[in-house]
Scaffold this active site. Sequence first.
Site, PDB file in Angstrom:
ATOM      1  N   CYS A  65       1.067  -1.330   0.134  1.00  0.00           N
ATOM      2  CA  CYS A  65      -0.108  -0.190  -0.177  1.00  0.00           C
ATOM      3  C   CYS A  65       0.927   1.337  -0.172  1.00  0.00           C
ATOM      4  O   CYS A  65       1.419   1.688  -0.942  1.00  0.00           O
ATOM      5  CB  CYS A  65      -1.104  -0.029   1.070  1.00  0.00           C
ATOM      6  SG  CYS A  65      -2.252   1.155   1.028  1.00  0.00           S
ATOM      7  N   HIS A  97      -3.757  -5.276   0.255  1.00  0.00           N
ATOM      8  CA  HIS A  97      -3.190  -5.837   1.554  1.00  0.00           C
ATOM      9  C   HIS A  97      -3.459  -7.161   1.587  1.00  0.00           C
ATOM     10  O   HIS A  97      -4.359  -7.786   2.047  1.00  0.00           O
ATOM     11  CB  HIS A  97      -3.929  -5.127   2.718  1.00  0.00           C
ATOM     12  CG  HIS A  97      -3.712  -3.798   3.006  1.00  0.00           C
ATOM     13  ND1 HIS A  97      -2.559  -3.484   3.806  1.00  0.00           N
ATOM     14  CD2 HIS A  97      -4.076  -2.698   2.531  1.00  0.00           C
ATOM     15  CE1 HIS A  97      -2.745  -1.756   3.866  1.00  0.00           C
ATOM     16  NE2 HIS A  97      -3.463  -1.555   3.006  1.00  0.00           N
ATOM     17  N   GLU A 136      -1.887  -9.486   3.158  1.00  0.00           N
ATOM     18  CA  GLU A 136      -1.790 -10.301   4.374  1.00  0.00           C
ATOM     19  C   GLU A 136      -3.249 -10.431   4.880  1.00  0.00           C
ATOM     20  O   GLU A 136      -3.333 -11.498   5.718  1.00  0.00           O
ATOM     21  CB  GLU A 136      -1.130  -9.297   5.129  1.00  0.00           C
ATOM     22  CG  GLU A 136      -1.571  -8.010   5.472  1.00  0.00           C
ATOM     23  CD  GLU A 136      -1.396  -6.645   4.689  1.00  0.00           C
ATOM     24  OE1 GLU A 136      -1.351  -5.652   5.052  1.00  0.00           O
ATOM     25  OE2 GLU A 136      -0.655  -7.166   3.664  1.00  0.00           O
TER      26      GLU A 136
END
Length: 555
Positions: A399, A525, A527
Site C-alpha cells: 500500500c 493488503h 496479508e
Amino acid sequence: MHTRFVFVTGGVVSGLGKGVVTASIGKLFQMRGLRVDVIKADPYLNVDPGTLNPIEHGEVFVCEDVWEFEPAPGYKFRIAEIDQDFGTYERFLDVNMHPSNNITSGQVYLSVILKERAGIYLGRTIQVIPQITDEIKSRIRAVAERSKPDVLIVEVGGTVGDIEAMPFLEAIRQFRLEQPPGTTALVHVTLVPYLSSLGQLKTKPTQHSVKELQSMGLQPDVIIGRSDRELPEDVRKKISLYCNVPPEAVYSDPDLENIYKLPLLLEEQGLGRYLGKILGLPRDPIPGKMKEWIGVSEQFSSFKDEVIVAMPGKYTMIQDSYISINEALNHAGASLGVRVKRIYIEGEEFEKNPGKVEEILGKADGILLTPGFGTRGVDGMIYSARFALERRKPFLGICFGAQLMFIAFMRYVVGLKEAHSTEIDPNTRYPVVHLLPEQKEATLKGGTMRLGAHPVKIRKGSMLYEAYGEELVYERFRHRFHINPAFTGLAEERGLVVSSTDPSGRIVNSIEYPQGGWIVGVQFHPEFKSRPGKPSPVYKAFIKAVLEYKKSRKA
C-alpha cells in the site's frame, strides 16, 4: 439446532491474548463439525477503529465486505475497518468475518441517539438500561440471525471493571437470563502472574477479577488462566475454590511460541468436551478435522532455514501494528520450511542517521516496506526503497510502501528528483502519487477510503501472475491515494511494469521492477487473506525470492 452463545471476558490486564483464546474456542467447535461465527464488542466510542493510530490500538483489519451501517432512517455509514482480533479469528477459523460482527460503543450510542432524534423512542427517557443494553442485545441477535451459526462466540474487549465495558457486561447478564438454560456459557480469561522473587504463581488477581464479574451478576462457567507457564494442579484447585467453579472448569493458557497450538492444548485439557457438556453439543472432536489442524500447527514447529526481513515503517514501536503482515510472513515461511526473522526500524531513524540504511538493510535478506499514512518517517522509507532498487534486494511494498517505492523509482531511476505524493507535498512539481478522483469529494475521514475487496486484473507474464497463476483475483484495499497513471508510461520506459490494475485499467493496483530482481509493490493488503496452511501467494513468492537471494549471497 438453535444457536448457542459463548461469551468471553477478560480480567486483570488487557493484552492477554483473549482474541487468540476466542479463536481457539471457535476452532474447538469447528473440530466437532459445528458452524462458528464470532462477534467482538469493543467498548471505545469510535464508530470503528479506522481513524485510530496503530501505535495506540494496533492494526486496523479490513473485511472482504463493506457494510452500510444504518443506525437510524436517513443515516448511513460505510464500515469495513474492524478490530485487529478479527484477523486472528479469520486465520484460525478460515472464514471471512462480516463488518457488523464488530460492535463498538460508538455504533451503539450513535444508533440510540439518532433513533431518539428520529422520534422512535417518543415519550420515553433514554437511559443505559434498557435502551443501550437492548441495542447491544439486538446487534448480537442480528448477527445470529444473519449467519445462523451453531455457535456464536462474543468476545468483550478490555477488562472487567472498565467503565466503558459495563453496558456490555450488563447486556450479557440480561441476554443469559433471557436465553433458555443450557444455551449460553461464560468464559473468563485472566492473568495468573508468576513472581520470580517468590517462585510462585499468584491467584489473587484472578480472584479479584472474578469477584468484580460476580458483582455484576455474572458467574463464569470456565476460567482460563493466562500465564508464562502451565498452571499446576494446586493452582487450578485454588482458583476453583475461590472463584466458585468446578476444578475441571479451570484451564491453563501458557506462553506458546506457536499460537496455532493453543486449540490443541486446550483440547488436551478437556475444554472442548466441557463446553460441549454445558451447551448440549458434541463432546468429542471429529478425528479428521483435528488431524487437519495438527498438520497446520506442526508447520510452525520445525524449520530448515532462516531468513531476515527488514521492515522499515512508521509504527514499529508496537508490533501489533503489523500483526497480519507478521502472520502472513510466518505462513509463507512455514510453507517453505523457513523461519522468518524480522528487523523493525522506524523510518525516522534512517532520516536522522542515513548510514544506518546500509548497516541495517545490508544485513537483511529482504525488505518489506510497510503501510501507513502521513509525513513522519517518509524520507527514511523512501531511502529503503532506493536501497532495494540499487542493490537488487528482494522487496515487497504494501500500500503506502508501494507508493513510496514508486516515488523512489521516479526520483532515482527516471530522474524526477522532485517526485512526491500529494499526501506529503500537496504542491509537488511531479505528483507521481495523488488522491483517487472519487476521494476529492470526501469530507469525512471515517469509512470513506477505498475499502474492502476489489477485483485485481493481473498482467500475464508478470511476477505477480507467476505468484497467483490467475488473471483475476480479489484482494482487500484501504487507501485514498494511489499511483498516478499519468506517470506510469514514463516509468515503463525505464523498465517498470504495471503488473495489475482494476478491470477498467484506471487504477494501478501493483507495480514491479524485474530488472532489479524480485521487486514488487502492491496497493492492496494481501496479508488480510493469508491463512496458516494457505499463505498469501504474494508473501510466499516474496519469501521464496528472499530465500533464493540469501543462498546466492552464500554461494
